[in-house]
Design an enzyme around this catalytic site. Structure first.
Site, mmCIF file in Angstrom:
data_model
loop_
_atom_site.group_PDB
_atom_site.id
_atom_site.type_symbol
_atom_site.label_atom_id
_atom_site.label_comp_id
_atom_site.label_asym_id
_atom_site.label_seq_id
_atom_site.Cartn_x
_atom_site.Cartn_y
_atom_site.Cartn_z
ATOM 1 N N HIS A 75 0.805 -1.224 -0.085
ATOM 2 C CA HIS A 75 -0.041 0.018 0.059
ATOM 3 C C HIS A 75 0.724 1.289 0.133
ATOM 4 O O HIS A 75 0.356 2.259 -0.325
ATOM 5 C CB HIS A 75 -0.938 0.001 1.090
ATOM 6 C CG HIS A 75 -0.232 0.396 2.578
ATOM 7 N ND1 HIS A 75 -0.171 -0.538 3.532
ATOM 8 C CD2 HIS A 75 0.047 1.493 3.070
ATOM 9 C CE1 HIS A 75 0.431 0.012 4.513
ATOM 10 N NE2 HIS A 75 0.571 1.349 4.378
ATOM 11 N N ASP B 39 -0.872 -7.474 1.663
ATOM 12 C CA ASP B 39 -0.184 -6.226 1.739
ATOM 13 C C ASP B 39 1.279 -6.434 1.788
ATOM 14 O O ASP B 39 2.157 -6.130 2.693
ATOM 15 C CB ASP B 39 -0.679 -5.476 2.860
ATOM 16 C CG ASP B 39 -0.164 -3.891 2.669
ATOM 17 O OD1 ASP B 39 0.313 -3.476 1.826
ATOM 18 O OD2 ASP B 39 -0.383 -3.159 3.758
ATOM 19 N N SER C 78 4.381 1.916 8.237
ATOM 20 C CA SER C 78 3.946 0.857 7.424
ATOM 21 C C SER C 78 5.248 0.386 6.703
ATOM 22 O O SER C 78 6.069 0.944 6.288
ATOM 23 C CB SER C 78 2.927 1.633 6.222
ATOM 24 O OG SER C 78 1.825 1.950 6.725
#
Length: 278
Positions: free
Chosen positions: A74, A122, A218
């Site tokens: 992402h 992801d 992330s």
């Protein structure tokens, strides 16, 4: 607002603001941070990578091969990889360090089944445009063995990142880290109203304190027993909130795919790295 002033306009503003606070932070957004953690000793986590766009830290990742970094898919949903840089050997990103190695991104290989709306699968690989020079400040982090099961509930792990250290987007003095514990996936899935997939992992603080990550972290690794078992994927509105446990991509579910990608890709030249001077 003082009672009896502002009228309907202010009331509407309050309603809209209240509704917005119920939304989840989108992965990769600003104002996110390691919660309840501490600054690590410089270069104590030499596998850490910073994915940088326009001179700013955007996401984390980790070096598992001299030419490859693992991160979250992402992070590149709305980015041109050719404009990004990967920084290795860093501690304080805002300070020039002689240990830092900076690479362009030769290719981004996202999992073919990555689903942006649910964050399923992801995970992505970043092929560097050169070979990392391994040493005390730049080292590899091992992946789980093929067929390995995820850590059991209660296992102590650690997660690191360069996200801001306050809700006011205050940059950290250096790489931050927090210890967390694996949470049973079925328990976690109940908190997330059944939205999770089997190839995910969850963590919590293990007590009532808020500890964990937020979305600027992330792509960073969840390290359990000196192996990368998770990749930071998403969390709730309040970072480290046990009501919405932190969610990671389960790396062990993708080990075969990762090595298949590495074997099928050409090895870049060794001249793509630039060493940052003091």
């Amino acid at each position: 607002m003082v009672p009896g002033t502002g009228g309907g306009r202010d009331c509407l503003t309050l309603v809209v603001a209240t509704a917005l606070t119920q939304l989840l932070w989108l992965p990769g957004c600003c104002g996110s941070h390691i919660v309840g953690g501490h600054e690590v000793k410089p270069h104590a986590r030499p596998y850490m990578a910073s994915v940088n766009f326009e001179g700013h830290h955007h996401c984390g990742g980790f070096l598992f091969h001299a030419h490859w970094v693992l991160s979250a898919a992402h992070c590149f949903s709305d980015r041109d990889p050719s404009t990004g840089l990967v920084v290795l050997g860093a501690h304080a990103l805002l300070t020039p360090e002689p240990t830092q190695q900076v690479f362009g991104i030769a290719a981004v290989v996202s999992h073919p089944d990555f689903e942006p709306t649910t964050q399923a699968n992801d995970i992505c690989l970043l092929r560097l445009n050169g070979s990392a020079v391994l040493g005390p400040a730049v080292r590899l982090l091992r992946l789980p063995r093929r067929g390995a099961k995820p850590p059991v509930a209660g296992t102590r792990c650690r997660v690191s990142g360069w996200g801001s250290v306050s809700d006011f987007e205050e940059p950290p003095p250096g790489l931050m880290e927090v210890e967390v514990r694996i949470l049973d996936l079925s328990v976690c899935n109940s908190s997330w109203q059944g939205q999770l997939s089997p190839a995910m992992l969850c963590t919590h603080s293990g007590d009532r304190r808020r500890r964990g990550f937020c979305s600027a972290d992330s792509g960073g690794p969840l390290v359990c027993g000196n192996r990368a078992h998770g990749l930071v994927s998403f969390s709730g509105l309040w970072c480290g909130d046990p009501k919405t446990p932190d969610v990671y991509t389960q790396v062990s579910a993708f080990v075969s795919w990762i090595w298949d990608v590495v074997r099928a890709s050409p090895t870049p030249g060794s001249m793509g790295c630039s060493l940052r001077a003091v």
